[in-house]
Design a protein around this motif. Structure first.
Motif, PDB file in Angstrom:
ATOM      1  N   VAL A  57     -78.060  70.003  54.710  1.00 53.29           N
ATOM      2  CA  VAL A  57     -77.573  69.481  56.132  1.00 53.29           C
ATOM      3  C   VAL A  57     -76.466  68.556  56.054  1.00 53.29           C
ATOM      4  O   VAL A  57     -76.377  67.439  55.229  1.00 53.29           O
ATOM      5  CB  VAL A  57     -78.653  68.761  56.816  1.00 53.29           C
ATOM      6  CG1 VAL A  57     -78.102  68.351  58.003  1.00 53.29           C
ATOM      7  CG2 VAL A  57     -79.825  69.422  56.908  1.00 53.29           C
ATOM      8  N   SER A  58     -75.282  68.808  56.454  1.00 52.26           N
ATOM      9  CA  SER A  58     -74.041  68.093  56.466  1.00 52.26           C
ATOM     10  C   SER A  58     -73.979  67.357  57.470  1.00 52.26           C
ATOM     11  O   SER A  58     -74.802  67.262  58.307  1.00 52.26           O
ATOM     12  CB  SER A  58     -72.781  68.951  56.410  1.00 52.26           C
ATOM     13  OG  SER A  58     -72.618  69.479  57.695  1.00 52.26           O
ATOM     14  N   PRO A  59     -73.272  65.928  57.421  1.00 53.40           N
ATOM     15  CA  PRO A  59     -73.205  65.115  58.524  1.00 53.40           C
ATOM     16  C   PRO A  59     -72.851  65.758  59.882  1.00 53.40           C
ATOM     17  O   PRO A  59     -73.362  65.246  60.811  1.00 53.40           O
ATOM     18  CB  PRO A  59     -72.270  64.032  58.053  1.00 53.40           C
ATOM     19  CG  PRO A  59     -72.196  64.077  56.607  1.00 53.40           C
ATOM     20  CD  PRO A  59     -72.604  65.617  56.126  1.00 53.40           C
ATOM     21  N   ALA A  60     -71.978  66.970  59.728  1.00 51.44           N
ATOM     22  CA  ALA A  60     -71.487  67.431  60.973  1.00 51.44           C
ATOM     23  C   ALA A  60     -72.685  68.184  61.625  1.00 51.44           C
ATOM     24  O   ALA A  60     -72.625  68.349  62.758  1.00 51.44           O
ATOM     25  CB  ALA A  60     -70.286  68.534  60.678  1.00 51.44           C
ATOM     26  N   ASP A  61     -73.652  68.706  60.687  1.00 50.93           N
ATOM     27  CA  ASP A  61     -74.736  69.416  61.434  1.00 50.93           C
ATOM     28  C   ASP A  61     -75.871  68.301  61.783  1.00 50.93           C
ATOM     29  O   ASP A  61     -76.670  68.466  62.717  1.00 50.93           O
ATOM     30  CB  ASP A  61     -75.700  69.956  60.246  1.00 50.93           C
ATOM     31  CG  ASP A  61     -75.041  71.017  59.613  1.00 50.93           C
ATOM     32  OD1 ASP A  61     -74.197  71.967  60.326  1.00 50.93           O
ATOM     33  OD2 ASP A  61     -75.033  71.380  58.380  1.00 50.93           O
ATOM     34  N   ASP A  62     -75.875  67.112  61.381  1.00 48.96           N
ATOM     35  CA  ASP A  62     -76.977  66.100  61.670  1.00 48.96           C
ATOM     36  C   ASP A  62     -76.264  65.287  63.102  1.00 48.96           C
ATOM     37  O   ASP A  62     -76.133  64.055  62.905  1.00 48.96           O
ATOM     38  CB  ASP A  62     -77.249  65.223  60.726  1.00 48.96           C
ATOM     39  CG  ASP A  62     -78.563  64.644  60.941  1.00 48.96           C
ATOM     40  OD1 ASP A  62     -79.333  64.801  61.692  1.00 48.96           O
ATOM     41  OD2 ASP A  62     -78.936  63.693  60.028  1.00 48.96           O
ATOM     42  N   VAL A  63     -76.095  65.859  64.101  1.00 46.63           N
ATOM     43  CA  VAL A  63     -75.835  65.422  65.370  1.00 46.63           C
ATOM     44  C   VAL A  63     -76.835  65.709  66.373  1.00 46.63           C
ATOM     45  O   VAL A  63     -77.624  66.268  66.293  1.00 46.63           O
ATOM     46  CB  VAL A  63     -74.331  65.825  65.796  1.00 46.63           C
ATOM     47  CG1 VAL A  63     -73.363  65.666  64.818  1.00 46.63           C
ATOM     48  CG2 VAL A  63     -74.488  67.473  66.127  1.00 46.63           C
ATOM     49  N   SER A  68     -80.239  64.693  65.094  1.00 42.97           N
ATOM     50  CA  SER A  68     -80.153  63.449  64.484  1.00 42.97           C
ATOM     51  C   SER A  68     -81.370  62.224  65.225  1.00 42.97           C
ATOM     52  O   SER A  68     -81.700  61.527  64.435  1.00 42.97           O
ATOM     53  CB  SER A  68     -78.845  62.733  64.597  1.00 42.97           C
ATOM     54  OG  SER A  68     -78.574  62.733  66.086  1.00 42.97           O
ATOM     55  N   GLU A 116     -82.917  69.430  53.472  1.00 46.85           N
ATOM     56  CA  GLU A 116     -81.921  68.578  54.014  1.00 46.85           C
ATOM     57  C   GLU A 116     -80.983  68.463  52.868  1.00 46.85           C
ATOM     58  O   GLU A 116     -79.644  67.903  53.434  1.00 46.85           O
ATOM     59  CB  GLU A 116     -82.395  67.124  54.333  1.00 46.85           C
ATOM     60  CG  GLU A 116     -83.214  67.095  55.847  1.00 46.85           C
ATOM     61  CD  GLU A 116     -83.622  65.770  56.238  1.00 46.85           C
ATOM     62  OE1 GLU A 116     -83.665  64.735  55.471  1.00 46.85           O
ATOM     63  OE2 GLU A 116     -83.506  65.803  57.643  1.00 46.85           O
TER      64      GLU A 116
END
Length: 175
Positions: free
Chosen positions: A90-96, A100, A87
């Motif tokens: 893992v960027s915030p854009a990936d964690d959708v 998520s 993780e």
């Protein structure tokens, strides 16, 4: 099945929202790689019936959970520690969604590996029998078809995992 669909199935299992279309049937979780209990080498060595005691599942969700458990056990470390390392990338854009929505550490580990965070993975969607690591499983379990097959490009990682759907009337061959 593509990566997005696999992630949706993992998220559904994690949220206890299992779709009925994936709850019936017979599935077999298979893998190829070091320290994996579901490695197809065991299918050949033990014979299909004894292998099925490890890898058979009554739903796609259960088969994915078998893969997740096998991956977690194969790391030899607490799954949370391995997940933390993955993780980091893992960027915030990936964690959708649906990623998520997957909070179970073992399911999230499987999701991140399918997304290629542990190394490049290809989802095979045709000519399954030609896949380097798991293609031969089709010959071991006649009448089965892959609903999920993810593979690292040989010889880089020597790792693959998949879920076979067994025909409604077709079972595992006798060993």
């Amino acid at each position: 099945m593509d990566v997005d669909e696999a992630l949706r199935r993992l998220a559904e299992a994690d949220g206890d929202r299992r779709g009925p279309e994936w709850c019936g049937g017979r599935y077999l979780a298979v893998a190829y790689g070091e320290n994996l209990a579901l490695d197809v080498a065991h299918l050949r060595a033990l014979g299909a019936e004894r292998f099925a005691a490890r890898g058979a599942a009554a739903s796609l969700y259960d088969a994915l959970d078998l893969l997740a458990d096998d991956l977690a056990a194969a790391t030899g470390e607490p799954v949370e520690d391995v997940l933390e390392l993955l993780e980091d990338d893992v960027s915030p854009a990936d964690d959708v969604p649906p990623l998520s929505e997957i909070v179970s550490p073992r399911r999230r580990l499987l999701a991140l590996l399918l997304l290629g965070f542990g190394g490049p993975m290809d989802l095979v969607t045709e000519r399954f029998e030609e896949e380097h690591y798991l293609g031969g499983a089709l010959a071991e379990v006649p009448g089965a078809r892959f609903v999920l097959l993810a593979s690292a490009a040989p010889p880089h990682q020597e790792f693959a995992l998949g879920v076979l759907e067994l025909g409604r009337r077709q079972g595992l061959p006798q060993s």
